[in-house]
Design an enzyme around this catalytic site. Structure first.
Site, PDB file in Angstrom:
ATOM      1  N   LYS A  58     -38.832 -26.493 -39.081  1.00  0.00           N
ATOM      2  CA  LYS A  58     -38.352 -25.975 -40.373  1.00  0.00           C
ATOM      3  C   LYS A  58     -37.880 -24.547 -40.151  1.00  0.00           C
ATOM      4  O   LYS A  58     -38.370 -23.863 -39.259  1.00  0.00           O
ATOM      5  CB  LYS A  58     -39.494 -25.975 -41.392  1.00  0.00           C
ATOM      6  CG  LYS A  58     -39.024 -26.071 -42.816  1.00  0.00           C
ATOM      7  CD  LYS A  58     -38.842 -27.522 -43.223  1.00  0.00           C
ATOM      8  CE  LYS A  58     -38.229 -27.669 -44.580  1.00  0.00           C
ATOM      9  NZ  LYS A  58     -38.286 -29.060 -45.042  1.00  0.00           N
TER      10      LYS A  58
ATOM     11  N   ASP B  65     -32.496 -27.570 -47.371  1.00  0.00           N
ATOM     12  CA  ASP B  65     -33.752 -27.609 -48.128  1.00  0.00           C
ATOM     13  C   ASP B  65     -33.464 -26.798 -49.395  1.00  0.00           C
ATOM     14  O   ASP B  65     -32.289 -26.582 -49.747  1.00  0.00           O
ATOM     15  CB  ASP B  65     -34.911 -27.030 -47.294  1.00  0.00           C
ATOM     16  CG  ASP B  65     -36.282 -27.372 -47.864  1.00  0.00           C
ATOM     17  OD1 ASP B  65     -36.735 -28.514 -47.745  1.00  0.00           O
ATOM     18  OD2 ASP B  65     -36.917 -26.475 -48.479  1.00  0.00           O
TER      19      ASP B  65
HETATM   20  N1  GLU Z   1     -35.609 -30.572 -46.197  1.00  0.00           N
HETATM   21  C1  GLU Z   1     -35.753 -31.996 -46.275  1.00  0.00           C
HETATM   22  C2  GLU Z   1     -37.198 -32.380 -46.135  1.00  0.00           C
HETATM   23  O1  GLU Z   1     -38.064 -31.660 -46.603  1.00  0.00           O
HETATM   24  C3  GLU Z   1     -34.813 -32.722 -45.332  1.00  0.00           C
HETATM   25  C4  GLU Z   1     -34.916 -32.352 -43.897  1.00  0.00           C
HETATM   26  C5  GLU Z   1     -33.840 -32.977 -43.012  1.00  0.00           C
HETATM   27  O2  GLU Z   1     -33.029 -33.734 -43.481  1.00  0.00           O
HETATM   28  O3  GLU Z   1     -33.876 -32.675 -41.817  1.00  0.00           O
HETATM   29  O4  GLU Z   1     -37.575 -33.403 -45.623  1.00  0.00           O
END
Ligand code: GLU
Length: 449
Positions: free
Chosen positions: A128, A168
């Site tokens: 992340k 996100d």
């Molecule tokens: N931010 C999204 C999540 O919390 C998607 C992450 C992504 O697609 O890599 O899963």
């Protein structure tokens, strides 16, 4: 040492190392309290310090992001990428742009992502990143320059087989476009290094809808297992962003009635329920005009606006928190239960506080944690990576069918795990154990690295 005492010592260690990282502590605790049965059944995990290794990110990168606003003023923000766990695949997870972003936020999200990605059954590790930068109130040119400045450092840490970021909170398709453009410019490589891309340059159909649709597929599986369905059930949603709106859209498709949504202006209570036409209006209002729900009640005058309120006071059968962490606390949980709520399905990451989760568990209502229920977004990102690798684009129907199957698979993995290690209906334990097992076994196989 008993397993309980061992888990407590790991938790104490996490708190001692980084005492200020409360969100991270909360996310770790939510997992550790459910792992006892699998650690008892499989001593190899404790003997090989798997849990201690899992709570420590493999790599944390922080960097300076200098940029210039439209008036020529220089600003310095901070960028991050937390590469949490790569046991089962390249790091994968979104980037959050929000003024509250700090290392603790991204460690909690990266830790959750590791379990979530494991549950999808696709080969993706957990990561992340993001920045304490808010796109709200910035001009288009400022947002573009910021994304370029951010990528000018990030590019050296990512790659289609190393780490694949996505969006996100506060970072959507527009920002992914600018980030992708800058990555390509610096590296002279056209690869699937980001997901959530535009359809013209390697994006996948359904990626935008996937998190919301997936949440509803998961909730429908929970109902189906109990001989019921969402048809005719009254539902409320918190949030009115990408996840919230597509949750509403799929609920409607399955015959449920959506009566509440919210954003930071407050909640909307529309007793008549959303319709396809109202959803189309909301999409235009929120995605194109970047407007607020205060506009909705001006157009649909039968609906009430509850300023500064969340959706939780609106009576419902099922509640879908799709906004952000800790948006539903112990008091909100009591109010939901008092009004007859029977199902809570998390579209956001860790939206229910520990007190709220305890209240749902004590009341024995159905509760699905985000790491299982909202995995459809990242699962579709995985499908985007696959399409990029084989240089093909699947149709809407093909991607949606994959997504539906993946959500059914996640649901049955949770059910199998709670049947083997916990009690009936304990989706938190089920998700944690099923997610843990795959990562833990991969780490064991790969040795002490
Ligand atoms: N931010 C999204 C999540 O919390 C998607 C992450 C992504 O697609 O890599 O899963």
């Amino acid at each position: 040492m008993s397993t309980k005492a061992y888990l407590q010592s790991v938790m104490d260690g996490v708190k001692k190392k980084d005492p200020a990282e409360q969100l991270f502590h909360q996310a770790v605790e939510e997992v550790l309290i459910t792992l006892e049965p699998i650690l008892d059944a499989q001593p190899k995990y404790m003997q090989n310090a798997i849990v201690e290794r899992m709570v420590e990110p493999e790599r944390v990168i922080t960097f300076r992001v200098p940029w210039t606003d439209d008036k020529g003023q220089i600003h310095i923000n901070r960028g991050y990428r937390v590469q949490f766990n790569s046991a089962i695949g390249p790091y994968k997870g979104g980037l959050r742009f929000h003024e509250t972003v700090a290392l603790s936020t991204l460690k909690f999200l990266g830790f959750e992502q590791t379990f979530k990605n494991s549950l999808t059954g696709l080969p993706m590790g957990g990561g992340k990143g993001g920045s304490d930068f808010d796109t709200r109130g910035k001009s288009e040119a400022e947002v573009m320059r910021y994304c370029q400045a951010f990528m000018t450092e990030l590019y050296r840490h990512i790659g289609e087989n190393t780490d694949v970021p996505a969006g996100d909170l506060g970072l959507g398709g527009r920002e992914i476009g600018y980030l992708f453009g800058q990555y390509k410019k610096i590296t002279n490589r056209y690869v699937g290094v980001l997901t959530g891309k535009g359809l013209e340059f390697g994006g996948s159909l359904i990626r935008t809808e996937a998190t919301g649709y997936g949440v509803v597929y998961f909730a429908e599986e929970m109902m189906k297992l109990r001989g019921d369905s969402l048809k005719g059930k009254t539902c409320i949603i918190s949030g009115a962003g990408n996840v919230g709106i597509h949750t509403a859209e799929k609920l409607l498709e399955l015959g449920a009635k959506v009566v509440g949504m919210s954003d930071y202006s407050g909640a909307v209570y529309d007793e008549e329920g959303l319709t396809t036409e109202k959803i189309a209006y909301l999409k235009d209002l929120i995605f194109n005009k970047r407007g607020l729900l205060t506009e909705y009640v001006k157009k649909y005058t039968g609906a009430k606006h509850l300023p500064g309120k969340k959706s939780w006071s609106i009576p419902c059968y099922a509640a879908f928190p799709t906004s952000r962490e800790n948006e539903l606390d112990g008091n909100d949980a009591k109010e939901l239960l008092k009004n007859g709520c029977k199902l809570v399905c998390e579209g956001a990451n860790m939206p229910c506080s520990p007190e709220a989760i305890t209240a749902f568990q004590q009341a024995k209502i159905l509760y699905a944690p985000g790491k299982a229920a909202n995995a459809g977004g990242v699962a579709c990102s995985g499908l985007e990576m696959t399409q990029n690798s084989i240089r093909l684009s699947w149709t809407r129907e093909e991607v949606d069918a994959h997504l539906h199957k993946i959500m059914q698979h996640i649901h049955s993995s949770c059910v199998n795990a709670y049947k083997e290690f916990g009690t009936d209906g304990d989706y938190l334990l089920g998700a944690n154990i099923a997610g843990f097992k795959k990562v833990a076994d991969a780490m064991l196989a790969q040795g002490i690295v």
